[in-house]
Design a protein around this motif. Structure first.
Motif, PDB file in Angstrom:
ATOM      1  N   SER A  88      -5.185 -28.837 -33.948  1.00 37.36           N
ATOM      2  CA  SER A  88      -3.977 -28.035 -33.764  1.00 37.36           C
ATOM      3  C   SER A  88      -4.273 -26.548 -33.969  1.00 37.36           C
ATOM      4  O   SER A  88      -3.813 -25.700 -33.190  1.00 37.36           O
ATOM      5  CB  SER A  88      -2.895 -28.506 -34.740  1.00 37.36           C
ATOM      6  OG  SER A  88      -1.732 -27.734 -34.597  1.00 37.36           O
ATOM      7  N   GLU A  91      -6.237 -25.289 -30.963  1.00 41.26           N
ATOM      8  CA  GLU A  91      -5.355 -25.117 -29.812  1.00 41.26           C
ATOM      9  C   GLU A  91      -4.527 -23.849 -29.957  1.00 41.26           C
ATOM     10  O   GLU A  91      -4.351 -23.097 -28.995  1.00 41.26           O
ATOM     11  CB  GLU A  91      -4.446 -26.335 -29.644  1.00 41.26           C
ATOM     12  CG  GLU A  91      -5.180 -27.567 -29.173  1.00 41.26           C
ATOM     13  CD  GLU A  91      -4.311 -28.816 -29.188  1.00 41.26           C
ATOM     14  OE1 GLU A  91      -3.090 -28.721 -29.485  1.00 41.26           O
ATOM     15  OE2 GLU A  91      -4.852 -29.903 -28.907  1.00 41.26           O
ATOM     16  N   GLU A  92      -4.022 -23.599 -31.155  1.00 40.90           N
ATOM     17  CA  GLU A  92      -3.232 -22.389 -31.398  1.00 40.90           C
ATOM     18  C   GLU A  92      -4.081 -21.141 -31.191  1.00 40.90           C
ATOM     19  O   GLU A  92      -3.644 -20.173 -30.562  1.00 40.90           O
ATOM     20  CB  GLU A  92      -2.644 -22.408 -32.813  1.00 40.90           C
ATOM     21  CG  GLU A  92      -1.719 -21.252 -33.097  1.00 40.90           C
ATOM     22  CD  GLU A  92      -0.539 -21.161 -32.129  1.00 40.90           C
ATOM     23  OE1 GLU A  92      -0.153 -20.015 -31.797  1.00 40.90           O
ATOM     24  OE2 GLU A  92      -0.009 -22.206 -31.706  1.00 40.90           O
ATOM     25  N   ARG A  95      -4.546 -20.673 -27.488  1.00 39.57           N
ATOM     26  CA  ARG A  95      -3.360 -20.055 -26.879  1.00 39.57           C
ATOM     27  C   ARG A  95      -3.341 -18.549 -27.159  1.00 39.57           C
ATOM     28  O   ARG A  95      -3.024 -17.753 -26.282  1.00 39.57           O
ATOM     29  CB  ARG A  95      -2.077 -20.681 -27.431  1.00 39.57           C
ATOM     30  CG  ARG A  95      -1.747 -22.028 -26.876  1.00 39.57           C
ATOM     31  CD  ARG A  95      -0.373 -22.503 -27.397  1.00 39.57           C
ATOM     32  NE  ARG A  95      -0.268 -23.916 -27.262  1.00 39.57           N
ATOM     33  CZ  ARG A  95      -0.601 -24.809 -28.201  1.00 39.57           C
ATOM     34  NH1 ARG A  95      -1.061 -24.416 -29.379  1.00 39.57           N
ATOM     35  NH2 ARG A  95      -0.488 -26.091 -27.969  1.00 39.57           N
ATOM     36  N   THR A 101      -5.359 -24.366 -20.786  1.00 37.90           N
ATOM     37  CA  THR A 101      -5.864 -25.731 -20.726  1.00 37.90           C
ATOM     38  C   THR A 101      -6.907 -25.900 -21.818  1.00 37.90           C
ATOM     39  O   THR A 101      -7.585 -24.949 -22.178  1.00 37.90           O
ATOM     40  CB  THR A 101      -6.534 -26.008 -19.358  1.00 37.90           C
ATOM     41  OG1 THR A 101      -5.591 -25.747 -18.320  1.00 37.90           O
ATOM     42  CG2 THR A 101      -7.018 -27.432 -19.233  1.00 37.90           C
ATOM     43  N   ALA A 102      -7.034 -27.130 -22.338  1.00 36.44           N
ATOM     44  CA  ALA A 102      -8.072 -27.437 -23.325  1.00 36.44           C
ATOM     45  C   ALA A 102      -8.871 -28.625 -22.828  1.00 36.44           C
ATOM     46  O   ALA A 102      -8.338 -29.484 -22.115  1.00 36.44           O
ATOM     47  CB  ALA A 102      -7.448 -27.771 -24.679  1.00 36.44           C
ATOM     48  N   TYR A 120      -4.264 -35.609 -25.172  1.00 39.34           N
ATOM     49  CA  TYR A 120      -5.354 -35.398 -24.222  1.00 39.34           C
ATOM     50  C   TYR A 120      -5.445 -36.584 -23.265  1.00 39.34           C
ATOM     51  O   TYR A 120      -5.213 -37.725 -23.662  1.00 39.34           O
ATOM     52  CB  TYR A 120      -6.687 -35.209 -24.954  1.00 39.34           C
ATOM     53  CG  TYR A 120      -6.807 -33.846 -25.589  1.00 39.34           C
ATOM     54  CD1 TYR A 120      -7.570 -32.851 -24.998  1.00 39.34           C
ATOM     55  CD2 TYR A 120      -6.140 -33.548 -26.764  1.00 39.34           C
ATOM     56  CE1 TYR A 120      -7.668 -31.590 -25.568  1.00 39.34           C
ATOM     57  CE2 TYR A 120      -6.223 -32.285 -27.353  1.00 39.34           C
ATOM     58  CZ  TYR A 120      -6.984 -31.320 -26.748  1.00 39.34           C
ATOM     59  OH  TYR A 120      -7.071 -30.068 -27.303  1.00 39.34           O
ATOM     60  N   LYS A 142      -6.138 -31.299 -21.662  1.00 39.67           N
ATOM     61  CA  LYS A 142      -4.738 -31.173 -22.087  1.00 39.67           C
ATOM     62  C   LYS A 142      -4.220 -29.814 -21.655  1.00 39.67           C
ATOM     63  O   LYS A 142      -4.912 -28.803 -21.828  1.00 39.67           O
ATOM     64  CB  LYS A 142      -4.654 -31.296 -23.612  1.00 39.67           C
ATOM     65  CG  LYS A 142      -3.286 -31.113 -24.203  1.00 39.67           C
ATOM     66  CD  LYS A 142      -3.345 -31.242 -25.720  1.00 39.67           C
ATOM     67  CE  LYS A 142      -2.003 -31.040 -26.382  1.00 39.67           C
ATOM     68  NZ  LYS A 142      -2.092 -31.201 -27.848  1.00 39.67           N
ATOM     69  N   GLU A 143      -3.041 -29.807 -21.091  1.00 36.90           N
ATOM     70  CA  GLU A 143      -2.381 -28.538 -20.777  1.00 36.90           C
ATOM     71  C   GLU A 143      -1.809 -28.002 -22.082  1.00 36.90           C
ATOM     72  O   GLU A 143      -1.203 -28.750 -22.859  1.00 36.90           O
ATOM     73  CB  GLU A 143      -1.275 -28.734 -19.754  1.00 36.90           C
ATOM     74  CG  GLU A 143      -1.778 -29.212 -18.403  1.00 36.90           C
ATOM     75  CD  GLU A 143      -2.814 -28.274 -17.794  1.00 36.90           C
ATOM     76  OE1 GLU A 143      -2.588 -27.052 -17.772  1.00 36.90           O
ATOM     77  OE2 GLU A 143      -3.855 -28.783 -17.343  1.00 36.90           O
ATOM     78  N   LEU A 144      -2.040 -26.734 -22.344  1.00 33.05           N
ATOM     79  CA  LEU A 144      -1.528 -26.110 -23.565  1.00 33.05           C
ATOM     80  C   LEU A 144      -0.206 -25.429 -23.250  1.00 33.05           C
ATOM     81  O   LEU A 144      -0.159 -24.513 -22.437  1.00 33.05           O
ATOM     82  CB  LEU A 144      -2.535 -25.098 -24.119  1.00 33.05           C
ATOM     83  CG  LEU A 144      -3.882 -25.647 -24.544  1.00 33.05           C
ATOM     84  CD1 LEU A 144      -4.789 -24.523 -24.996  1.00 33.05           C
ATOM     85  CD2 LEU A 144      -3.719 -26.689 -25.634  1.00 33.05           C
ATOM     86  N   SER A 145       0.847 -25.881 -23.901  1.00 34.99           N
ATOM     87  CA  SER A 145       2.146 -25.245 -23.697  1.00 34.99           C
ATOM     88  C   SER A 145       2.136 -23.895 -24.391  1.00 34.99           C
ATOM     89  O   SER A 145       1.344 -23.637 -25.304  1.00 34.99           O
ATOM     90  CB  SER A 145       3.259 -26.136 -24.259  1.00 34.99           C
ATOM     91  OG  SER A 145       3.041 -26.345 -25.639  1.00 34.99           O
ATOM     92  N   ALA A 147       3.033 -21.224 -26.904  1.00 29.97           N
ATOM     93  CA  ALA A 147       3.495 -21.270 -28.287  1.00 29.97           C
ATOM     94  C   ALA A 147       4.836 -20.544 -28.397  1.00 29.97           C
ATOM     95  O   ALA A 147       5.032 -19.491 -27.790  1.00 29.97           O
ATOM     96  CB  ALA A 147       2.460 -20.640 -29.215  1.00 29.97           C
TER      97      ALA A 147
END
Length: 148
Positions: A88, A91-92, A95, A101-102, A120, A142-145, A147
């Motif tokens: 997490s 990912e943050e 972003r 994308t990850a 994922y 994984k698509e990263l939305s 934040a």
């Protein structure tokens, strides 16, 4: 363009790879990518307890993609939620560095069920063998939305 004289050229296989060779190859590729305006921003996030490293993750962002390198949690603390928290946090940070994308890869003998629990989706797999048993290398994305 450089010309190679086969009589003077020599290939070597190095095993193990000396750190200065790995660094020289990596630096050469990074310089080429920089000249092509492909930046790679590497980072690590670590978890320490009483000054002792107990978990960490390496990652990088390049062309809006977060690439997870290595995720490690000390054996005594696996399944404690630290790995999820590190993912997490990575990912943050991705972003924050404009990743949308990850992606991450793992072996079928490691954590193939972990990444789908984090959203994922498998997008590639290569089958092989290690120690006489089948082992797959699996890639997840994984698509990263954004934040909020």
């Amino acid at each position: 363009m450089a010309t190679i004289n086969d009589e003077e050229a020599m290939f070597e296989t190095l095993d193990p790879v000396p750190s200065e060779i790995a660094t020289a190859i990596s630096d050469g590729l990074n310089a080429f990518n920089e000249s092509a305006e492909i930046r790679r921003e590497a980072f690590a996030i670590v978890w320490r307890e009483n000054e002792r490293l107990i978990a960490g993750i390496t990652a990088s962002v390049s062309f809006s993609v977060l690439f997870i390198g290595n995720l490690w949690v000390a054996k005594s603390l696996r399944l404690s939620g630290i790995g999820t928290k590190l993912m997490s946090a990575a990912e943050e940070e991705g972003r924050r560095r404009a990743a949308v994308t990850a992606c991450v890869d793992t072996l079928s003998t490691q954590a193939p069920d972990f990444y789908p629990r984090l959203g994922y989706v498998e997008f590639g797999r290569v089958s092989g063998h290690a120690g006489g048993r089948p082992v797959d290398r699996i890639w997840f994305g994984k698509e990263l939305s954004v934040a909020t």
